[in-house]
Design an enzyme around this catalytic site. Structure first.
Site, PDB file in Angstrom:
ATOM      1  CE  LYS A 132      -4.319   1.079   0.301  1.00  0.00           C
ATOM      2  NZ  LYS A 132      -5.497   0.220  -0.100  1.00  0.00           N
ATOM      3  CG  ASP A 172      -7.332   3.332  -0.781  1.00  0.00           C
ATOM      4  OD1 ASP A 172      -7.814   2.101  -0.384  1.00  0.00           O
ATOM      5  OD2 ASP A 172      -7.453   4.052   0.349  1.00  0.00           O
TER       6      ASP A 172
HETATM    7  P1  NDP Z   1     -13.091   7.685  -2.359  1.00  0.00           P
HETATM    8  O1  NDP Z   1     -11.956   8.893  -2.379  1.00  0.00           O
HETATM    9  O2  NDP Z   1     -13.636   7.504  -3.878  1.00  0.00           O
HETATM   10  O3  NDP Z   1     -14.240   7.931  -1.507  1.00  0.00           O
HETATM   11  C1  NDP Z   1     -14.156   8.211  -0.103  1.00  0.00           C
HETATM   12  C2  NDP Z   1     -15.595   8.279   0.485  1.00  0.00           C
HETATM   13  O4  NDP Z   1     -15.312   8.272   2.093  1.00  0.00           O
HETATM   14  C3  NDP Z   1     -15.858   9.939   0.230  1.00  0.00           C
HETATM   15  O5  NDP Z   1     -17.436   9.914   0.506  1.00  0.00           O
HETATM   16  C4  NDP Z   1     -15.097  10.694   1.599  1.00  0.00           C
HETATM   17  O6  NDP Z   1     -15.838  11.738   1.913  1.00  0.00           O
HETATM   18  C5  NDP Z   1     -15.310   9.461   2.524  1.00  0.00           C
HETATM   19  N1  NDP Z   1     -14.194   9.816   3.403  1.00  0.00           N
HETATM   20  C6  NDP Z   1     -13.141   9.659   3.264  1.00  0.00           C
HETATM   21  N2  NDP Z   1     -12.208   9.911   4.337  1.00  0.00           N
HETATM   22  C7  NDP Z   1     -13.363  10.231   5.199  1.00  0.00           C
HETATM   23  C8  NDP Z   1     -12.980  10.609   6.541  1.00  0.00           C
HETATM   24  N3  NDP Z   1     -11.792  10.751   7.441  1.00  0.00           N
HETATM   25  N4  NDP Z   1     -14.171  10.739   7.513  1.00  0.00           N
HETATM   26  C9  NDP Z   1     -15.375  10.790   6.904  1.00  0.00           C
HETATM   27  N5  NDP Z   1     -15.638  10.437   5.536  1.00  0.00           N
HETATM   28  C10 NDP Z   1     -14.455  10.287   4.518  1.00  0.00           C
HETATM   29  O7  NDP Z   1     -12.534   6.330  -1.840  1.00  0.00           O
HETATM   30  P2  NDP Z   1     -12.982   4.786  -2.202  1.00  0.00           P
HETATM   31  O8  NDP Z   1     -14.420   4.919  -2.362  1.00  0.00           O
HETATM   32  O9  NDP Z   1     -12.124   4.238  -3.282  1.00  0.00           O
HETATM   33  O10 NDP Z   1     -12.420   4.204  -0.757  1.00  0.00           O
HETATM   34  C11 NDP Z   1     -13.472   4.050   0.261  1.00  0.00           C
HETATM   35  C12 NDP Z   1     -12.679   2.717   1.217  1.00  0.00           C
HETATM   36  O11 NDP Z   1     -13.085   1.708   0.531  1.00  0.00           O
HETATM   37  C13 NDP Z   1     -11.464   3.035   1.839  1.00  0.00           C
HETATM   38  O12 NDP Z   1     -11.510   2.467   3.088  1.00  0.00           O
HETATM   39  C14 NDP Z   1     -10.834   2.331   0.800  1.00  0.00           C
HETATM   40  O13 NDP Z   1      -9.351   1.979   1.492  1.00  0.00           O
HETATM   41  C15 NDP Z   1     -11.739   1.143   0.813  1.00  0.00           C
HETATM   42  N6  NDP Z   1     -11.408   0.174  -0.626  1.00  0.00           N
HETATM   43  C16 NDP Z   1     -11.416   0.745  -1.892  1.00  0.00           C
HETATM   44  C17 NDP Z   1     -10.999   0.184  -2.981  1.00  0.00           C
HETATM   45  C18 NDP Z   1     -11.305   0.618  -4.409  1.00  0.00           C
HETATM   46  O14 NDP Z   1     -11.045  -0.126  -5.212  1.00  0.00           O
HETATM   47  N7  NDP Z   1     -11.205   1.984  -4.569  1.00  0.00           N
HETATM   48  C19 NDP Z   1     -11.047  -1.219  -2.931  1.00  0.00           C
HETATM   49  C20 NDP Z   1     -11.421  -1.992  -1.412  1.00  0.00           C
HETATM   50  C21 NDP Z   1     -11.436  -1.067  -0.514  1.00  0.00           C
HETATM   51  P3  NDP Z   1     -15.437  13.208   1.170  1.00  0.00           P
HETATM   52  O15 NDP Z   1     -15.274  13.362  -0.213  1.00  0.00           O
HETATM   53  O16 NDP Z   1     -15.724  14.129   2.164  1.00  0.00           O
HETATM   54  O17 NDP Z   1     -13.781  13.039   1.717  1.00  0.00           O
HETATM   55  O1  2IT Z   2      -7.903  -1.695  -0.653  1.00  0.00           O
HETATM   56  C1  2IT Z   2      -7.956  -2.129  -1.665  1.00  0.00           C
HETATM   57  O2  2IT Z   2      -7.960  -3.289  -1.876  1.00  0.00           O
HETATM   58  C2  2IT Z   2      -7.822  -1.009  -2.910  1.00  0.00           C
HETATM   59  N1  2IT Z   2      -7.749  -0.025  -2.446  1.00  0.00           N
HETATM   60  C3  2IT Z   2      -7.786  -1.567  -4.364  1.00  0.00           C
HETATM   61  C4  2IT Z   2      -6.129  -2.334  -4.606  1.00  0.00           C
HETATM   62  C5  2IT Z   2      -5.811  -2.704  -6.043  1.00  0.00           C
HETATM   63  O3  2IT Z   2      -4.532  -3.011  -6.082  1.00  0.00           O
HETATM   64  O4  2IT Z   2      -6.770  -2.596  -6.710  1.00  0.00           O
END
Ligand code: NDP
Ligand code: 2IT
Length: 452
Positions: A132, A172
């Site tokens: 990561k 992420d």
């Molecule tokens: P994005 O940046 O697309 O969206 C994040 C969302 O969470 C936004 O709505 C944001 O609000 C909110 N958020 C972020 N930080 C905070 C905080 N500290 N407090 C409150 N709200 C918060 O990220 P993703 O959707 O990609 O990721 C979301 C989660 O999923 C994370 O935990 C990530 O690690 C996990 N994840 C992501 C994957 C991927 O493929 N993208 C795969 C697996 C897991 P705001 O816009 O106001 O910041």
């Molecule tokens: O937390 C996760 O699994 C991710 N942000 C996606 C990682 C990836 O390599 O697609």
């Protein structure tokens, strides 16, 4: 001493030593604690893992790279950020995992994420190690040119450490299609080679169909598998989702498609409550708001005349299904108690470690279904793995093909969790199942390599 006392003593000793070696890293401690609690009995029963000190080795990253990122903002002011890549474990494949850009990023956060990623990637059935990275850079409020200059500056350093057989970053929090475009654009310029070293790429330059949707869709498929085991389905159920980013949006879309009513979405300023459900044109409007305009969730409430609750999370809203899809530690004991009291029967983590340790205990004691992120959100990295396969073969699969493979992988992950988490009740211990199943594959590879 009873067996459970003995196990607890081993967990306490292990955690005390880990905390001493890694001071000031609460998120990392928390992630390791959760895993150690379910793994310790298994490791104590299997002398080979204990003797080879596999747990000690798996909690020590292979290496951590830290570097300065200097860039110029639109006012010609010099800005300095810190970049990291935590290469955690490559026993079963090249390091693989996302990059997070958010002001709250610290080494502790990236170590917890890298550690979780090792188990998650092992569960996907694909040959991927865990890593990561990211930066304390905040993309919010920055112009496209500022984001581009930052991404280019970061890659000037990061490119030395990555590669399609070495380490493959992806998105992420704060790293979506725009950032991946800038990062990959700079990478191929520096390398003078076109390889699938980053995933989540645009469709015109090697990206895979369904990658954008994969994490959210995958979490919903996982929930469907859990419910099916109890003879239930998603149709007609009320769901609370947190977040409105990449994961949350596509969880909402798939839930609506499967007949569930999604009544909440949130961002860091609060949540909206739409009792009629977020679907069809409302969903498309929300997607456009978040993906194109980078607006705030409050605007949804203004547009559709529903409630916006400032500064709060959605867990007090009655629902049968909860999907935390925003960030770590967004569900605490009180939130968990509220969910259970209001009739929630399944919690599926789209985010990484959104439920704290107390909240997990509440769910498990209440006998409701609880799917930890490392199992439930593995669909994203799984389709990243499929993107790499397509890049290596120089072909592109259809939407249907990728979706079919994603569904198949999520079902296999679910069944692997049952293999090790079945407990005779109708609420299997998915935490234990995911941790043990993820562990075995990596641990056996490490055993085969000897003392490395
Ligand atoms: P994005 O940046 O697309 O969206 C994040 C969302 O969470 C936004 O709505 C944001 O609000 C909110 N958020 C972020 N930080 C905070 C905080 N500290 N407090 C409150 N709200 C918060 O990220 P993703 O959707 O990609 O990721 C979301 C989660 O999923 C994370 O935990 C990530 O690690 C996990 N994840 C992501 C994957 C991927 O493929 N993208 C795969 C697996 C897991 P705001 O816009 O106001 O910041
Ligand atoms: O937390 C996760 O699994 C991710 N942000 C996606 C990682 C990836 O390599 O697609």
């Amino acid at each position: 001493m009873s067996n459970s006392d003995l196990v607890q003593k081993e967990v306490d000793t292990f955690m005390a030593s880990l905390k001493e070696r890694n001071p000031g890293e609460p998120e990392f401690h928390q992630a390791v604690h959760e895993v150690t609690e379910s793994l310790m009995p298994f490791v104590l029963e299997h002398e080979k893992y204990r003797k080879a000190r596999i747990l000690e080795r798996m909690t020590e990253p292979d290496r951590i790279l830290t570097f300065r990122v200097t860039w110029e903002d639109d006012n010609k002011e010099i800005q300095v950020n810190r970049g990291w890549r935590v290469q955690f474990n490559n026993a079963i494949g090249p390091y693989k995992g996302g990059l997070r850009f958010h002001p709250t990023v610290t080494l502790s956060v990236l170590k917890f994420l890298g550690f979780e990623q090792v188990f998650k990637n092992s569960l996907t059935t694909l040959p991927m190690g865990g890593g990561k990275g990211g930066s304390n850079f905040d993309p919010k409020g920055k112009s496209d040119s500022e984001v581009m200059r930052f991404c280019q500056a970061l890659m000037v350093e990061l490119y030395r450490y990555i590669g399609s057989d070495r380490d493959i970053p992806a998105g992420d929090i704060g790293v979506g299609a725009r950032e991946i475009g800038y990062l990959f654009g700079q990478y191929r310029r520096l390398e003078n080679r076109f390889t699938g070293t980053i995933t989540g790429k645009g469709l015109s330059f090697g990206g895979s169909l369904i990658r954008a949707e994969a994490t959210g869709f995958g979490a919903v498929y996982f929930a469907e598998n859990m419910l099916a085991k109890r003879g239930e389905g998603l149709d007609g159920k009320t769901a609370a989702v947190s977040g409105s980013g990449n994961v949350a949006l596509y969880a909402i879309q798939k839930l609506a498609e499967k007949g569930a009513r999604v009544v909440t979405a949130s961002d860091s300023s609060g949540f909206i409550h739409d009792p009629e459900g977020i679907r069809d044109e409302k969903f498309e409007w929300l997607r456009e708001l978040k993906e194109q305009r980078r607006g705030r969730i409050r605007e949804y409430a203004e547009k559709f005349g529903c409630e916006f609750v400032e500064g709060q999370r959605p867990w007090g809203v009655p629902c049968e299904l909860a999907f935390p899809c925003a960030t770590q530690n967004e569900v605490n004991r009180q939130n968990a108690e509220d969910l259970v009291k209001n009739g929630c029967i399944a919690v599926t983590e789209g985010a990484n470690m959104p439920s704290d340790l107390d909240a997990i205990r509440v769910f498990q004691e209440a006998g409701i279904l609880f799917a930890p992120g490392k199992a439930a959100n593995a669909g994203g990295v799984a389709v990243s793995g499929l993107e790499q396969s397509q890049n290596a073969m120089r072909i592109s699969w259809t939407r249907e093909e990728v979706d079919r493979r994603l569904q198949d992988i999520m079902r296999k992950i679910h069944d692997r969790c049952i293999d090790f988490g079945a407990n005779g009740s109708d609420a299997p211990n998915y935490v234990k199942g995911a941790n043990i199943a993820g562990f075995i594959k990596v641990a056996d590879a490490m055993l085969a390599y000897g003392a490395v």
